[in-house]
Design an enzyme around this catalytic site. Structure first.
Site, PDB file in Angstrom:
ATOM      1  CE  LYS A 119      -6.750 -19.531  -3.712  1.00 47.68           C
ATOM      2  NZ  LYS A 119      -7.925 -20.369  -3.417  1.00 47.68           N
TER       3      LYS A 119
ATOM      4  N   GLY B   9     -14.618 -25.908  -6.732  1.00 49.60           N
ATOM      5  CA  GLY B   9     -15.748 -26.621  -6.154  1.00 49.60           C
ATOM      6  C   GLY B   9     -16.379 -27.675  -7.035  1.00 49.60           C
TER       7      GLY B   9
ATOM      8  CB  ALA C 211      -9.672 -24.684  -8.016  1.00 46.97           C
TER       9      ALA C 211
ATOM     10  CG  ASN D  72     -12.700 -24.871   1.391  1.00 44.25           C
ATOM     11  OD1 ASN D  72     -12.966 -23.688   1.496  1.00 44.25           O
ATOM     12  ND2 ASN D  72     -13.199 -25.733   2.255  1.00 44.25           N
ATOM     13  CB  THR D  73     -15.362 -27.869  -2.229  1.00 45.51           C
ATOM     14  OG1 THR D  73     -15.406 -26.445  -2.327  1.00 45.51           O
ATOM     15  CG2 THR D  73     -16.776 -28.410  -2.312  1.00 45.51           C
TER      16      THR D  73
END
Length: 287
Positions: free
Chosen positions: A111, A172, A203, A225-226
Site C-alpha cells: 500500500k 483519521g 481514509a 483503521n481509525t
C-alpha cells in the site's frame, strides 16, 4: 430468489483474491489484544501494517506480528509516514523482505502512501506517481493512496497501479465521504475499459454509514483503521463495518431507485375508497 443465491464475485487485486471487501489497518488501538479481536470481528482477510526500519510495529513498541495470525491474514505492508518517492520505495522493499521471511503471501504487494503535508496528511501527487511507477517496475502490486483527483487517479493506473485508493476525506478525520461526485468520476474513468479494475476508498471513514455510501457509489472495497480503533467499542464497530460493506455492496449491485421530486404511491390506486385531489385542485380546496 433465495438469500443463498445472492452471491458475489471476489475482489481481485494483483495476484490476490479476497472474499471480504473490507481491508483493515492495525494502528492506534489501545491494546494489541483489542486490535486482534477487532480484526476478527471485521471479517477482513487483509490487514495493513506500517513498515519501519527493523520490524512491523505499533506505537507501543510491541511487535505487531505477535498478535496477527499470518496464516489467516494476508499482510499488506504500507509506506505510511513517507514523504518522498525514494523513502517509500525503500520502505516497500523492506516490507517485502520481512514478509518473505515470514512466508506470507503479502510480500508481492504494497500500500503506497507518499504524503505531501503533515497537517492534512494529503498525498503528494508527483511523488506518489513516481513511486508507483518505480514499484510497479520492480514487480510490486501497488495499491495507491491518493486524493479524490480524477486526473491523478488516471495517471496512477497508467503507470501500473494494481488498485487506486482515493481518500473519502483526510486520514483519521472521520469526516466521511466529502466529495462523492469526484469519486464517481474516478470510478467511471478507471473502469471505462476494465469494469473489474479495483477502486478502494481509503481514509476518512467515521462510521458504518460512510462505508455503505462508499460501496453504494460503486467502490470495490473500503480500507479503514481509525474509525474502528478510536470507536468507543472497537470490536462492536468492527462488526458494524463488516455488515456495512456487505450492505453497501448488495445495494450497489441491486441498483437504487431513481430520486424523484414528488412522491409515488406504492399501493395500487384502482378501487380506492376515497380520492384526493392533486396539484392545482388541492391548492384551490386549500384556499
Amino acid at each position: 430468489m433465495s438469500t443463498d443465491a445472492l452471491s458475489d464475485s471476489p475482489l481481485k487485486i494483483g495476484s490476490h483474491t479476497l472474499t471480504s471487501r473490507l481491508l483493515v489497518g492495525t494502528g492506534r488501538y489501545d491494546t494489541m489484544e483489542q486490535m486482534r479481536d477487532s480484526l476478527d470481528a471485521s471479517g477482513t482477510e487483509c490487514v495493513t501494517v506500517a513498515v519501519r526500519r527493523e520490524r512491523l510495529y505499533e506505537r507501543t513498541g510491541q511487535n505487531i506480528l505477535d498478535f496477527i495470525d499470518s496464516d489467516r491474514y494476508i499482510l499488506l505492508p504500507n509506506t505510511a509516514g513517507c514523504y518522498t518517492a525514494a523513502d517509500a520505495v525503500r520502505a516497500a522493499n523492506l516490507g517485502r523482505e520481512i514478509l518473505r521471511t515470514l512466508g506470507n503471501p503479502g510480500s508481492d504487494w504494497v500500500k503506497l502512501e507518499v504524503l505531501g503535508d503533515s497537517k492534512t496528511l494529503l498525498p503528494d501527487p508527483v511523488e506518489t506517481v513516481a513511486a508507483c511507477e518505480q514499484l510497479a517496475a520492480d514487480g510490486f502490486s501497488v495499491l495507491c493512496y491518493t486524493s479524490d483527483c480524477p486526473v491523478t487517479a488516471q495517471r496512477l493506473k497508467k503507470v501500473g497501479a494494481a488498485a487506486v485508493m482515493p481518500a473519502g476525506s483526510p486520514i483519521g478525520s472521520g469526516a466521511g465521504i466529502l466529495n462523492p461526485a469526484n469519486l464517481q468520476i474516478i470510478l467511471e474513468y478507471l473502469k471505462e475499459d476494465d469494469e473489474d479494475y479495483p477502486v478502494i476508498i481509503d481514509a476518512g471513514v467515521g462510521t458504518a454509514s460512510d462505508v455503505s455510501v462508499a460501496m453504494e457509489l460503486g467502490a470495490d472495497g473500503v480500507l479503514l483503521n481509525t474509525a474502528i480503533a478510536h470507536a468507543r467499542e472497537p470490536v462492536r464497530m468492527a462488526h458494524a463495518m463488516r455488515m456495512a460493506v456487505d450492505a453497501g455492496r448488495h445495494a450497489a449491485l441491486a441498483g437504487r431507485i431513481p430520486k424523484r421530486l414528488y412522491g409515488t404511491a406504492s399501493s395500487p390506486q384502482e378501487g380506492v375508497i376515497s380520492t384526493r385531489p392533486y396539484g392545482s385542485q388541492a391548492d384551490e380546496i386549500g384556499s
